[in-house]
Design a protein around this motif. Structure first.
Motif, PDB file in Angstrom:
ATOM      1  N   GLU A   3       0.829  -1.204   0.000  1.00 13.89           N
ATOM      2  CA  GLU A   3       0.000   0.000   0.000  1.00 13.89           C
ATOM      3  C   GLU A   3       0.861   1.250   0.000  1.00 13.89           C
ATOM      4  OE1 GLU A   3      -2.740  -0.162   3.245  1.00 13.89           O
ATOM      5  OE2 GLU A   3      -3.565  -2.081   2.585  1.00 13.89           O
ATOM      6  N   ARG A   4       1.919   1.239   0.783  1.00 21.36           N
ATOM      7  CA  ARG A   4       2.819   2.385   0.846  1.00 21.36           C
ATOM      8  C   ARG A   4       3.509   2.603  -0.499  1.00 21.36           C
ATOM      9  NH1 ARG A   4       6.695   0.895   4.724  1.00 21.36           N
ATOM     10  NH2 ARG A   4       7.969   0.151   3.040  1.00 21.36           N
ATOM     11  N   GLU A   5       3.897   1.532  -1.150  1.00 18.88           N
ATOM     12  CA  GLU A   5       4.594   1.629  -2.431  1.00 18.88           C
ATOM     13  C   GLU A   5       3.718   2.266  -3.508  1.00 18.88           C
ATOM     14  OE1 GLU A   5       7.991   1.128  -4.851  1.00 18.88           O
ATOM     15  OE2 GLU A   5       7.729   1.070  -2.694  1.00 18.88           O
ATOM     16  N   VAL A   6       2.410   1.987  -3.479  1.00 25.60           N
ATOM     17  CA  VAL A   6       1.496   2.517  -4.488  1.00 25.60           C
ATOM     18  C   VAL A   6       1.448   4.045  -4.458  1.00 25.60           C
ATOM     19  CG1 VAL A   6      -0.936   2.646  -5.163  1.00 25.60           C
ATOM     20  CG2 VAL A   6       0.083   0.450  -4.607  1.00 25.60           C
ATOM     21  N   VAL A   7       1.510   4.645  -3.279  1.00 27.49           N
ATOM     22  CA  VAL A   7       1.359   6.094  -3.165  1.00 27.49           C
ATOM     23  C   VAL A   7       2.683   6.861  -3.213  1.00 27.49           C
ATOM     24  CG1 VAL A   7      -0.815   5.913  -1.917  1.00 27.49           C
ATOM     25  CG2 VAL A   7       1.329   6.052  -0.650  1.00 27.49           C
ATOM     26  N   ARG A   8       3.787   6.147  -3.291  1.00 26.06           N
ATOM     27  CA  ARG A   8       5.090   6.809  -3.340  1.00 26.06           C
ATOM     28  C   ARG A   8       5.371   7.365  -4.733  1.00 26.06           C
ATOM     29  NH1 ARG A   8       9.666   3.073  -1.027  1.00 26.06           N
ATOM     30  NH2 ARG A   8      10.810   5.000  -1.298  1.00 26.06           N
ATOM     31  N   ALA A   9       6.067   8.496  -4.782  1.00 22.50           N
ATOM     32  CA  ALA A   9       6.456   9.084  -6.065  1.00 22.50           C
ATOM     33  C   ALA A   9       7.555   8.260  -6.729  1.00 22.50           C
ATOM     34  CB  ALA A   9       6.920  10.521  -5.856  1.00 22.50           C
ATOM     35  N   LYS A  10       8.395   7.631  -5.954  1.00 18.32           N
ATOM     36  CA  LYS A  10       9.460   6.802  -6.505  1.00 18.32           C
ATOM     37  C   LYS A  10       9.217   5.360  -6.094  1.00 18.32           C
ATOM     38  CE  LYS A  10      12.534   7.320  -2.562  1.00 18.32           C
ATOM     39  NZ  LYS A  10      13.896   7.519  -2.140  1.00 18.32           N
ATOM     40  N   THR A  11       9.908   4.443  -6.706  1.00 23.06           N
ATOM     41  CA  THR A  11       9.764   3.039  -6.340  1.00 23.06           C
ATOM     42  C   THR A  11      11.076   2.524  -5.764  1.00 23.06           C
ATOM     43  OG1 THR A  11      10.388   2.275  -8.534  1.00 23.06           O
ATOM     44  CG2 THR A  11       8.037   2.594  -8.128  1.00 23.06           C
ATOM     45  N   GLY A  12      10.961   1.625  -4.845  1.00 22.17           N
ATOM     46  CA  GLY A  12      12.134   1.024  -4.237  1.00 22.17           C
ATOM     47  C   GLY A  12      12.419  -0.351  -4.808  1.00 22.17           C
ATOM     48  N   GLY A  14      12.793  -2.729  -8.407  1.00 23.49           N
ATOM     49  CA  GLY A  14      12.966  -2.706  -9.857  1.00 23.49           C
ATOM     50  C   GLY A  14      12.889  -4.109 -10.422  1.00 23.49           C
ATOM     51  N   GLY A  15      12.636  -4.202 -11.686  1.00 23.91           N
ATOM     52  CA  GLY A  15      12.609  -5.500 -12.342  1.00 23.91           C
ATOM     53  C   GLY A  15      11.547  -6.399 -11.756  1.00 23.91           C
ATOM     54  N   ASP A  16      11.934  -7.611 -11.397  1.00 21.36           N
ATOM     55  CA  ASP A  16      11.007  -8.601 -10.850  1.00 21.36           C
ATOM     56  C   ASP A  16      10.732  -8.403  -9.362  1.00 21.36           C
ATOM     57  OD1 ASP A  16      10.825  -9.781 -13.330  1.00 21.36           O
ATOM     58  OD2 ASP A  16      12.373 -11.265 -12.917  1.00 21.36           O
ATOM     59  N   TRP A  17      11.428  -7.461  -8.714  1.00 21.28           N
ATOM     60  CA  TRP A  17      11.259  -7.260  -7.286  1.00 21.28           C
ATOM     61  C   TRP A  17      10.031  -6.405  -7.023  1.00 21.28           C
ATOM     62  CZ3 TRP A  17      13.762  -9.678  -3.467  1.00 21.28           C
ATOM     63  CH2 TRP A  17      14.918 -10.374  -3.804  1.00 21.28           C
ATOM     64  N   THR A  18       9.045  -7.019  -6.414  1.00 22.55           N
ATOM     65  CA  THR A  18       7.831  -6.320  -6.007  1.00 22.55           C
ATOM     66  C   THR A  18       7.732  -6.410  -4.490  1.00 22.55           C
ATOM     67  OG1 THR A  18       6.476  -8.308  -6.090  1.00 22.55           O
ATOM     68  CG2 THR A  18       6.662  -7.018  -8.140  1.00 22.55           C
ATOM     69  N   PRO A  19       6.902  -5.610  -3.851  1.00 20.82           N
ATOM     70  CA  PRO A  19       6.713  -5.768  -2.414  1.00 20.82           C
ATOM     71  C   PRO A  19       6.297  -7.193  -2.040  1.00 20.82           C
ATOM     72  CG  PRO A  19       5.804  -3.681  -3.101  1.00 20.82           C
ATOM     73  CD  PRO A  19       6.189  -4.420  -4.362  1.00 20.82           C
ATOM     74  N   ALA A  20       5.443  -7.816  -2.833  1.00 18.56           N
ATOM     75  CA  ALA A  20       5.012  -9.189  -2.524  1.00 18.56           C
ATOM     76  C   ALA A  20       6.182 -10.166  -2.613  1.00 18.56           C
ATOM     77  CB  ALA A  20       3.899  -9.612  -3.479  1.00 18.56           C
ATOM     78  N   HIS A  21       7.048  -9.975  -3.606  1.00 19.42           N
ATOM     79  CA  HIS A  21       8.210 -10.852  -3.748  1.00 19.42           C
ATOM     80  C   HIS A  21       9.166 -10.666  -2.574  1.00 19.42           C
ATOM     81  CE1 HIS A  21      12.157 -12.106  -5.552  1.00 19.42           C
ATOM     82  NE2 HIS A  21      11.414 -13.199  -5.693  1.00 19.42           N
ATOM     83  N   MET A  22       9.429  -9.416  -2.214  1.00 17.89           N
ATOM     84  CA  MET A  22      10.311  -9.138  -1.084  1.00 17.89           C
ATOM     85  C   MET A  22       9.754  -9.743   0.202  1.00 17.89           C
ATOM     86  SD  MET A  22      13.059  -7.844   0.058  1.00 17.89           S
ATOM     87  CE  MET A  22      13.770  -6.405  -0.631  1.00 17.89           C
ATOM     88  N   ASP A  23       8.462  -9.628   0.415  1.00 17.48           N
ATOM     89  CA  ASP A  23       7.819 -10.214   1.588  1.00 17.48           C
ATOM     90  C   ASP A  23       8.011 -11.724   1.611  1.00 17.48           C
ATOM     91  OD1 ASP A  23       5.924  -9.983   3.940  1.00 17.48           O
ATOM     92  OD2 ASP A  23       4.773 -11.313   2.638  1.00 17.48           O
ATOM     93  N   ALA A  24       7.800 -12.373   0.471  1.00 16.51           N
ATOM     94  CA  ALA A  24       7.947 -13.833   0.396  1.00 16.51           C
ATOM     95  C   ALA A  24       9.381 -14.254   0.680  1.00 16.51           C
ATOM     96  CB  ALA A  24       7.498 -14.335  -0.974  1.00 16.51           C
ATOM     97  N   VAL A  25      10.348 -13.527   0.121  1.00 15.84           N
ATOM     98  CA  VAL A  25      11.757 -13.858   0.355  1.00 15.84           C
ATOM     99  C   VAL A  25      12.106 -13.708   1.834  1.00 15.84           C
ATOM    100  CG1 VAL A  25      14.126 -13.096  -0.098  1.00 15.84           C
ATOM    101  CG2 VAL A  25      12.514 -13.346  -1.988  1.00 15.84           C
ATOM    102  N   LEU A  26      11.659 -12.616   2.435  1.00 12.64           N
ATOM    103  CA  LEU A  26      11.960 -12.403   3.853  1.00 12.64           C
ATOM    104  C   LEU A  26      11.315 -13.460   4.737  1.00 12.64           C
ATOM    105  CD1 LEU A  26      11.672  -8.524   4.074  1.00 12.64           C
ATOM    106  CD2 LEU A  26      13.753  -9.904   4.220  1.00 12.64           C
ATOM    107  N   ARG A  27      10.078 -13.833   4.431  1.00 17.03           N
ATOM    108  CA  ARG A  27       9.371 -14.816   5.255  1.00 17.03           C
ATOM    109  C   ARG A  27       9.918 -16.236   5.098  1.00 17.03           C
ATOM    110  NH1 ARG A  27       4.523 -12.784   7.474  1.00 17.03           N
ATOM    111  NH2 ARG A  27       3.976 -10.764   6.590  1.00 17.03           N
TER     112      ARG A  27
END
Length: 61
Positions: A3-12, A14-27
């Motif tokens: 949700e935070r990523e959607v409203v940001r002017a910039k993205t953190g 790139g490429g295949d890395w999405t918030p959902a992917h990062m969450d899955a990797v961390l978990r």
């Protein structure tokens, strides 16, 4: 995070890395050491209470 990523002017991400992917990797790819908290729905006071309540679990030796 998503949700935070959607409203940001910039993205953190790139490429295949999405918030959902990062969450899955961390978990799934991070050792469960110490105290893990999801504080996204907590107030600061509730977060402090959760940390204090989990102090035994938070200690990594």
């Amino acid at each position: 995070m998503a949700e935070r990523e959607v409203v940001r002017a910039k993205t953190g991400y790139g490429g295949d890395w999405t918030p959902a992917h990062m969450d899955a990797v961390l978990r799934t790819g991070t050792a469960r050491r110490g105290l893990w908290l999801d504080t996204s729905a907590q107030s600061p006071a509730e977060t402090v209470d959760a940390i204090v309540a989990g102090m035994g679990e938070a200690l990594v030796t």
